[in-house]
Design a protein around this motif. Sequence first.
Motif, PDB file in Angstrom:
ATOM      1  N   GLY A  27      11.191  54.778  45.918  1.00  0.00           N
ATOM      2  CA  GLY A  27      11.883  53.791  45.093  1.00  0.00           C
ATOM      3  C   GLY A  27      11.126  52.495  44.956  1.00  0.00           C
ATOM      4  N   SER A  28      10.141  52.263  45.824  1.00  0.00           N
ATOM      5  CA  SER A  28       9.316  51.062  45.729  1.00  0.00           C
ATOM      6  C   SER A  28       8.048  51.371  44.942  1.00  0.00           C
ATOM      7  N   ASP A  29       7.405  50.345  44.452  1.00  0.00           N
ATOM      8  CA  ASP A  29       6.147  50.513  43.727  1.00  0.00           C
ATOM      9  C   ASP A  29       5.018  50.673  44.737  1.00  0.00           C
ATOM     10  N   THR A  30       4.541  51.904  44.901  1.00  0.00           N
ATOM     11  CA  THR A  30       3.447  52.174  45.844  1.00  0.00           C
ATOM     12  C   THR A  30       2.182  52.605  45.106  1.00  0.00           C
ATOM     13  N   SER A  31       2.072  52.238  43.833  1.00  0.00           N
ATOM     14  CA  SER A  31       0.917  52.661  43.034  1.00  0.00           C
ATOM     15  C   SER A  31      -0.388  52.134  43.623  1.00  0.00           C
TER      16      SER A  31
END
Length: 639
Positions: free
Chosen positions: A331-335
């Motif tokens: 759900g978090s931005d881990t890009s």
Amino acid sequence: MTMIPEPIPFTPIELNAIRSSHQVRTFNIPIYQRLYSWGHKEINRLLKDVLDAANKDPGRDYYIGNITLHHNKISQCFDIIDGQQRLTTLWLIGSVMRSIGCQGWDLFLLADGSPMLGFAARREDERFLRSLIGANIDEPAEIVDEDINLIMVDAIRSIKEFLRELSASETERLSGFFLRQVNMVAIFLPDSVDLNKYFEDMNNRGLQLESHHILKATLLSHIDPELQEGYGKIWDAVAQLDQYVEYGLDGGLSFNRAKLLNIDVRIMSFFNAGGNGSDLPTLETLIGEGVKAGRQRQKEEQDPDMIREKVGSIVNFPEFLLHCLKLFLKGSDTSGLSVEDKKLLTGFETYFNISDADRFIRHLFRCRILYDEHFIKSINTEQGYCWEIRGIRQMDPSKDEYVRTCAGKDALLVQLQAMLNVSTAPSLWFTKALAHLIQEGDDQIRLLEVLGTIDRSIAMNFLRGKRLSSVLNNGTGTNRYWFYNLDYILWKEWTTGSLKLPVVRIEDHREKIRNFQFRDNRSVEHIYPRNPAFDTWSTVPIPEGVDEKIKDRFGNLALISVNSNSGYNNQSPDQKRWDFIHRTNKSGIESLKLAFAYGHEDWSVAAMIQHEQDMMSVLRRYHNLPEEEPILSEGPVTQ
């Protein structure tokens, strides 16, 4: 006290200055050092790391580690005590860069016209390096003798394969960054050091303090002291990826395996074990753990005759931690979160909330249980290593005994994972597959479907909208993924009875195909050699100008090991076919594509065309790709 020189940047000017200022001609790898051993994975990681650094901050120095040197006054060279694998790789990279026209490498590569790098008592390796200085190394196997360390030959292929993916301007920029910004810290040993004792101590000390030891201490420091011991034991068990996790837990194997079968209900019982409070591990004790890491831990088992089984993992522990972190942060931005092991501490410092330490270690344990149950491990056998998935099974419902064993339905899943493992990076498939198991349960049939979807997505990314023929007909520049992928499809369709193509006549061919094992082969074999030592092959009428270039088409290619490629050399197709049959009867099939190619007894142009059409049809059918025009209508694609 002997004066220790300042750290020396890795640039040709500075390395040249070392030789001139210290009256040193070359760098020498002493006889007690092991042979060069870096493979495709290590080389590709180094090149990718440097390329990323060059793109991100081209004006900033980039350090790639230490090199320990000792001035040998007798031979007037620097003996390389530590760092020879990295320096040898840099020399090979430089030789490839120089061969394709990149300027400025001579000061690093050469000393008085000879290679800067020398090998004590390994003259064949020195001859190989010397041959590269003036050679066109498009095909290095052609300039080596049978005594050479063939891993060096394969290293050059890996370097060239990486550079082929870059534009000319990108290659020039990467070359310049290597020469101007890539640094190594040089450590000079005093003359008083006993080199034999130093080298022995360096080998005996085992693993030094690693990043995951530091991360362990940091996480445990934010967990209730009453629970630290239990969490610490779980961490240690999970970290030992060279064995199944139950071997690292307190208690007998059957007892542990019975508990592991029910992850959600009983997982916390492992964490509560031994939770009577303990002091937080200090840096000193962690270093002690690092020194002991890699040695077989002595544990009390219910069965005193139990032999701890060692297995090979497809990821190392820092990589596993980062894959698990990505899933934890759902759900978090881990890009921007890399799963490269050297980015472990940076990844956790940037993305992880330390207050979640206890939840993360429980998540890590769950991931490790699923990893052992549903992902391949390499198992050593008398015939070499093989890939297996060994899940926990209760063999007899009336007995409280649980074992790890393979199930017949696992074969397709094993082969698909093995193919993805040797052909792509784990970041392209492993995280997604593990996420599926966490989110949707551990149905292996469904997991096979998910991995098949991932595989087709990878193929579409490699195609990038191009026609299949345009990405396959590139000789040694053809992406290795397509050879591995084709072998998987051939194995799958043949074992299920849907493939009706002639295969080479070998002993027990059904059993050998069924037991086909994926290996990390990197060498592209031309069935009809590019530089034949015999008359031209038989032909059928084909468009003018195609005859010479047709050798680089997919139909004439297969993927094999560097040793096999060197062995086949420039033999005729008939000789290669006989050699392939002999090798296969002795040690199994190396390439299924090659086995089906040699189903054609006479390797003519017509046979090559038919084989290429058959193989492309197999790929198009699996990936749902449209049919293309006849293969010779547009002419072959050159390298």
